[in-house]
Design a protein around this motif. Structure first.
Motif, PDB file in Angstrom:
ATOM      1  N   LEU A 153       0.826  -1.216   0.000  1.00  0.00           N
ATOM      2  CA  LEU A 153       0.000   0.000   0.000  1.00  0.00           C
ATOM      3  C   LEU A 153       0.853   1.257   0.000  1.00  0.00           C
ATOM      4  CD1 LEU A 153      -2.887  -0.977   2.463  1.00  0.00           C
ATOM      5  CD2 LEU A 153      -2.850  -1.077  -0.045  1.00  0.00           C
ATOM      6  N   SER A 154       1.980   1.240   0.721  1.00  0.00           N
ATOM      7  CA  SER A 154       2.775   2.467   0.750  1.00  0.00           C
ATOM      8  C   SER A 154       3.388   2.736  -0.634  1.00  0.00           C
ATOM      9  CB  SER A 154       3.831   2.440   1.862  1.00  0.00           C
ATOM     10  OG  SER A 154       4.854   1.543   1.547  1.00  0.00           O
ATOM     11  N   TYR A 155       3.751   1.676  -1.354  1.00  0.00           N
ATOM     12  CA  TYR A 155       4.273   1.875  -2.717  1.00  0.00           C
ATOM     13  C   TYR A 155       3.164   2.371  -3.644  1.00  0.00           C
ATOM     14  CZ  TYR A 155       8.842  -0.034  -1.683  1.00  0.00           C
ATOM     15  OH  TYR A 155      10.105  -0.199  -1.165  1.00  0.00           O
ATOM     16  N   LEU A 156       2.008   1.774  -3.507  1.00  0.00           N
ATOM     17  CA  LEU A 156       0.911   2.150  -4.406  1.00  0.00           C
ATOM     18  C   LEU A 156       0.450   3.587  -4.167  1.00  0.00           C
ATOM     19  CD1 LEU A 156      -1.094   1.491  -6.609  1.00  0.00           C
ATOM     20  CD2 LEU A 156      -2.597   0.502  -4.879  1.00  0.00           C
ATOM     21  N   THR A 157       0.320   3.968  -2.906  1.00  0.00           N
ATOM     22  CA  THR A 157      -0.155   5.335  -2.654  1.00  0.00           C
ATOM     23  C   THR A 157       0.905   6.369  -3.059  1.00  0.00           C
ATOM     24  OG1 THR A 157       0.460   5.109  -0.329  1.00  0.00           O
ATOM     25  CG2 THR A 157      -1.840   4.742  -0.864  1.00  0.00           C
ATOM     26  N   SER A 158       2.190   6.007  -2.924  1.00  0.00           N
ATOM     27  CA  SER A 158       3.242   6.918  -3.417  1.00  0.00           C
ATOM     28  C   SER A 158       3.129   7.084  -4.923  1.00  0.00           C
ATOM     29  CB  SER A 158       4.637   6.384  -3.084  1.00  0.00           C
ATOM     30  OG  SER A 158       4.854   6.426  -1.703  1.00  0.00           O
ATOM     31  N   ALA A 159       2.902   5.967  -5.613  1.00  0.00           N
ATOM     32  CA  ALA A 159       2.751   6.035  -7.074  1.00  0.00           C
ATOM     33  C   ALA A 159       1.538   6.886  -7.427  1.00  0.00           C
ATOM     34  CB  ALA A 159       2.593   4.636  -7.659  1.00  0.00           C
ATOM     35  N   GLY A 160       0.442   6.680  -6.689  1.00  0.00           N
ATOM     36  CA  GLY A 160      -0.775   7.434  -6.951  1.00  0.00           C
ATOM     37  C   GLY A 160      -0.574   8.917  -6.747  1.00  0.00           C
ATOM     38  N   SER A 161       0.100   9.280  -5.644  1.00  0.00           N
ATOM     39  CA  SER A 161       0.236  10.721  -5.398  1.00  0.00           C
ATOM     40  C   SER A 161       1.276  11.351  -6.309  1.00  0.00           C
ATOM     41  CB  SER A 161       0.507  10.998  -3.920  1.00  0.00           C
ATOM     42  OG  SER A 161       1.616  10.263  -3.498  1.00  0.00           O
ATOM     43  N   SER A 162       2.178  10.562  -6.879  1.00  0.00           N
ATOM     44  CA  SER A 162       3.159  11.126  -7.825  1.00  0.00           C
ATOM     45  C   SER A 162       2.439  11.606  -9.092  1.00  0.00           C
ATOM     46  CB  SER A 162       4.203  10.081  -8.211  1.00  0.00           C
ATOM     47  OG  SER A 162       3.678   9.202  -9.197  1.00  0.00           O
ATOM     48  N   GLY A 163       1.340  10.944  -9.427  1.00  0.00           N
ATOM     49  CA  GLY A 163       0.588  11.330 -10.619  1.00  0.00           C
ATOM     50  C   GLY A 163       1.256  10.935 -11.922  1.00  0.00           C
ATOM     51  N   PHE A 183      -9.042  -0.902   0.135  1.00  0.00           N
ATOM     52  CA  PHE A 183      -7.887  -0.762  -0.757  1.00  0.00           C
ATOM     53  C   PHE A 183      -7.946   0.588  -1.495  1.00  0.00           C
ATOM     54  CE2 PHE A 183      -5.200  -1.698  -4.423  1.00  0.00           C
ATOM     55  CZ  PHE A 183      -4.185  -2.424  -3.846  1.00  0.00           C
ATOM     56  N   PRO A 184      -6.808   1.268  -1.664  1.00  0.00           N
ATOM     57  CA  PRO A 184      -6.825   2.580  -2.353  1.00  0.00           C
ATOM     58  C   PRO A 184      -6.912   2.430  -3.875  1.00  0.00           C
ATOM     59  CG  PRO A 184      -4.596   2.059  -1.662  1.00  0.00           C
ATOM     60  CD  PRO A 184      -5.464   0.937  -1.151  1.00  0.00           C
ATOM     61  N   TRP A 185      -8.053   1.971  -4.356  1.00  0.00           N
ATOM     62  CA  TRP A 185      -8.228   1.698  -5.791  1.00  0.00           C
ATOM     63  C   TRP A 185      -7.976   2.923  -6.646  1.00  0.00           C
ATOM     64  CZ3 TRP A 185      -8.032  -3.193  -6.657  1.00  0.00           C
ATOM     65  CH2 TRP A 185      -8.543  -4.099  -5.717  1.00  0.00           C
ATOM     66  N   LYS A 186      -8.240   4.114  -6.089  1.00  0.00           N
ATOM     67  CA  LYS A 186      -8.082   5.337  -6.890  1.00  0.00           C
ATOM     68  C   LYS A 186      -6.613   5.569  -7.278  1.00  0.00           C
ATOM     69  CE  LYS A 186      -7.475   8.523  -2.979  1.00  0.00           C
ATOM     70  NZ  LYS A 186      -6.063   8.104  -2.902  1.00  0.00           N
ATOM     71  N   ASP A 187      -5.684   4.940  -6.548  1.00  0.00           N
ATOM     72  CA  ASP A 187      -4.264   5.110  -6.863  1.00  0.00           C
ATOM     73  C   ASP A 187      -3.780   4.130  -7.933  1.00  0.00           C
ATOM     74  OD1 ASP A 187      -3.693   7.213  -5.074  1.00  0.00           O
ATOM     75  OD2 ASP A 187      -3.625   5.793  -3.398  1.00  0.00           O
ATOM     76  N   LEU A 188      -4.629   3.181  -8.297  1.00  0.00           N
ATOM     77  CA  LEU A 188      -4.201   2.101  -9.188  1.00  0.00           C
ATOM     78  C   LEU A 188      -4.553   2.388 -10.649  1.00  0.00           C
ATOM     79  CD1 LEU A 188      -3.030  -0.807  -9.275  1.00  0.00           C
ATOM     80  CD2 LEU A 188      -5.381  -1.652  -9.069  1.00  0.00           C
ATOM     81  N   SER A 189      -3.649   1.984 -11.561  1.00  0.00           N
ATOM     82  CA  SER A 189      -3.934   2.137 -12.989  1.00  0.00           C
ATOM     83  C   SER A 189      -4.559   0.869 -13.571  1.00  0.00           C
ATOM     84  CB  SER A 189      -2.653   2.448 -13.766  1.00  0.00           C
ATOM     85  OG  SER A 189      -1.870   3.417 -13.118  1.00  0.00           O
ATOM     86  N   TRP A 190      -3.980  -0.303 -13.264  1.00  0.00           N
ATOM     87  CA  TRP A 190      -4.442  -1.562 -13.862  1.00  0.00           C
ATOM     88  C   TRP A 190      -4.519  -2.669 -12.826  1.00  0.00           C
ATOM     89  CZ3 TRP A 190      -6.217  -2.330 -18.726  1.00  0.00           C
ATOM     90  CH2 TRP A 190      -5.956  -1.322 -19.661  1.00  0.00           C
ATOM     91  N   LEU A 191      -5.575  -3.443 -12.912  1.00  0.00           N
ATOM     92  CA  LEU A 191      -5.768  -4.612 -12.055  1.00  0.00           C
ATOM     93  C   LEU A 191      -5.734  -5.860 -12.936  1.00  0.00           C
ATOM     94  CD1 LEU A 191      -6.797  -5.837  -9.257  1.00  0.00           C
ATOM     95  CD2 LEU A 191      -9.089  -5.621 -10.240  1.00  0.00           C
ATOM     96  N   ILE A 192      -4.939  -6.849 -12.527  1.00  0.00           N
ATOM     97  CA  ILE A 192      -4.931  -8.130 -13.254  1.00  0.00           C
ATOM     98  C   ILE A 192      -5.415  -9.219 -12.308  1.00  0.00           C
ATOM     99  CG2 ILE A 192      -3.586  -9.842 -14.524  1.00  0.00           C
ATOM    100  CD1 ILE A 192      -1.571  -7.684 -15.218  1.00  0.00           C
TER     101      ILE A 192
END
Ligand code: ADP
Ligand code: NA
Length: 376
Positions: A153-163, A183-192
């Motif tokens: 989650l910390s990696y994903l939210t960092s990626a999300g806030s980087s834009g 789950f912070p789905w708004k920070d995610l680009s793709w789900l597999i």
């Protein structure tokens, strides 16, 4: 997302690294029984390592961030030889490398004991002010669920806030319903996901407790309609309508208020291929033509599995091959500034076809040039 970037795309995989030990046995050991294995095979594994290896095989820059024990130095070396940047793979002196003890019976049955070991080590867990993950120079992030969820989650939210970082998440093994709902789905680009995982997600988002745990959106669709319930119940491999049901499932997921409508979704269906939903394509096609399809299922694309030219041998790692090749395709598209999703996916499916024709998880992932040869 910036389109003027000069640097080559670089992928970070934050995930697990394992040693897989296959004990080949006449049958799975029964309680109290001792039997000898006919052979023992030791292989590098772990979803993080497998997927990072696949990105490198696909010809793209990839950094793996994870931990092994000193018994896993050979795995780190093998990954490095395969082209993975292992500069962020920590060797912990007093931890064991993650282990999968796999009983592989003559009749094809499997039984697995997992030990997370070094995978569950948190880099700065002792500090109360742990630093956010370093994503400098990273354009793409690939995550699974074999490490502590807090780290994912910390990696994903960092990626999300980087834009500016494109993220791909493969929730395997599956999260708990509660973890899925928060789950912070708004920070995610793709789900597999595969079809089973898609069913788990829908179930988590439509369970009776779902509407009470997210009070702000109680009115907009978390209570499952009968259609959605059918979808959840029907997502099993033997269903003859698997593809149609999974299509409906993807759209139900897309519309669910626990999820984010901006996440692209890919559902892998084993030998049946894949379904995919790209919300960006979707918004473009809606603005291009006022007449959206009356029945939403047309918006989900389908591609059959790549044709096998050799006998099926081992499907282990096919999902990881897909994930690695997929993010590599996104990287290639970003660098080229052009390219369509369908051709990225066809490359992934061809890579997977070669993967299942060969033994092993990492060893069976083809190079980009073998994939190109098969595509030609
Ligand atoms: P997972 O292991 O994550 O469940 P899948 O089994 O769906 O992943 O496999 C991923 C991809 O690998 C599939 O979409 C398909 O392209 C390919 N694949 C898997 N099994 C087979 C098979 N038996 N024949 C052909 N292709 C396969
Ligand atoms: Na394989």
């Amino acid at each position: 997302m910036s389109s003027t970037s000069s640097a080559e795309p670089k992928c970070l995989v934050r995930g697990s690294i394992n040693i897989d030990e296959f004990f080949h046995l006449p049958h799975i050991v029964r309680p109290g029984e001792t039997i000898s294995s006919t052979s023992l095979t030791k292989r590098a594994g772990g979803k993080g390592a497998n997927q990072a290896f696949a990105v490198a095989r696909a010809g793209r820059q990839v950094v793996l961030d994870g931990c092994v024990g000193s018994d896993g130095v050979w795995v780190k070396e093998m990954l490095e030889k395969g082209g993975v940047d292992v500069g962020r793979v920590q060797v912990l002196e007093d931890e064991l490398t993650g282990r999968a003890i796999i009983q592989s019976a003559a009749d094809g049955e499997n039984s697995i004991v997992l030990h997370a070991g070094a995978n569950y080590h948190l880099p700065s867990s002792s500090s109360t002010h742990s630093l956010p993950p370093n994503l400098d120079g990273i354009t793409h992030l690939l995550l699974q669920n074999e490490i502590p969820l807090s780290s994912t989650l910390s990696y994903l939210t960092s990626a999300g806030s980087s834009g500016s970082v494109t993220s791909v998440f493969n929730p395997s093994p599956m999260l708990t319903p509660d973890q899925l709902r928060h789950f912070p789905w708004k920070d995610l680009s793709w789900l597999i996901v595969n079809e089973g995982e898609l069913g788990d997600l829908l179930l988590a988002f439509s369970s009776p407790s779902a509407s009470s745990s997210q009070c702000s959106s109680a009115e907009d669709g978390n209570v499952p309609n009968s259609d959605e319930k059918d979808v959840v119940g029907a997502l099993d491999e033997n269903s003859s309508t698997l593809i149609e049901d999974a299509k409906k499932g993807i759209l139900a997921l897309h519309r669910n208020s626990f999820f984010s409508p901006y996440v692209g979704v890919i559902c892998t269906l084993g030998s049946k291929g894949i379904l995919y939903f790209d919300p960006i394509l979707e918004s473009e096609s809606i603005s291009a033509s006022a007449s959206a399809s009356p029945n939403g299922t047309e918006q989900v694309g389908y591609l059959p599995a790549g044709k096998l030219v050799n006998p099926l041998k081992d499907t282990t790692g096919a999902g990881d091959c897909f994930a690695g090749y997929f993010i590599a395709g996104l990287m290639e598209r970003q660098e080229a500034g052009t390219g369509d999703l369908e051709s990225i996916l066809k490359t992934c499916l061809t890579a997977c076809a070669i993967c299942v024709e060969n033994q092993g998880a990492m060893e069976s992932v083809p190079s980009r040039s073998s994939v190109n040869e098969r595509l030609a």
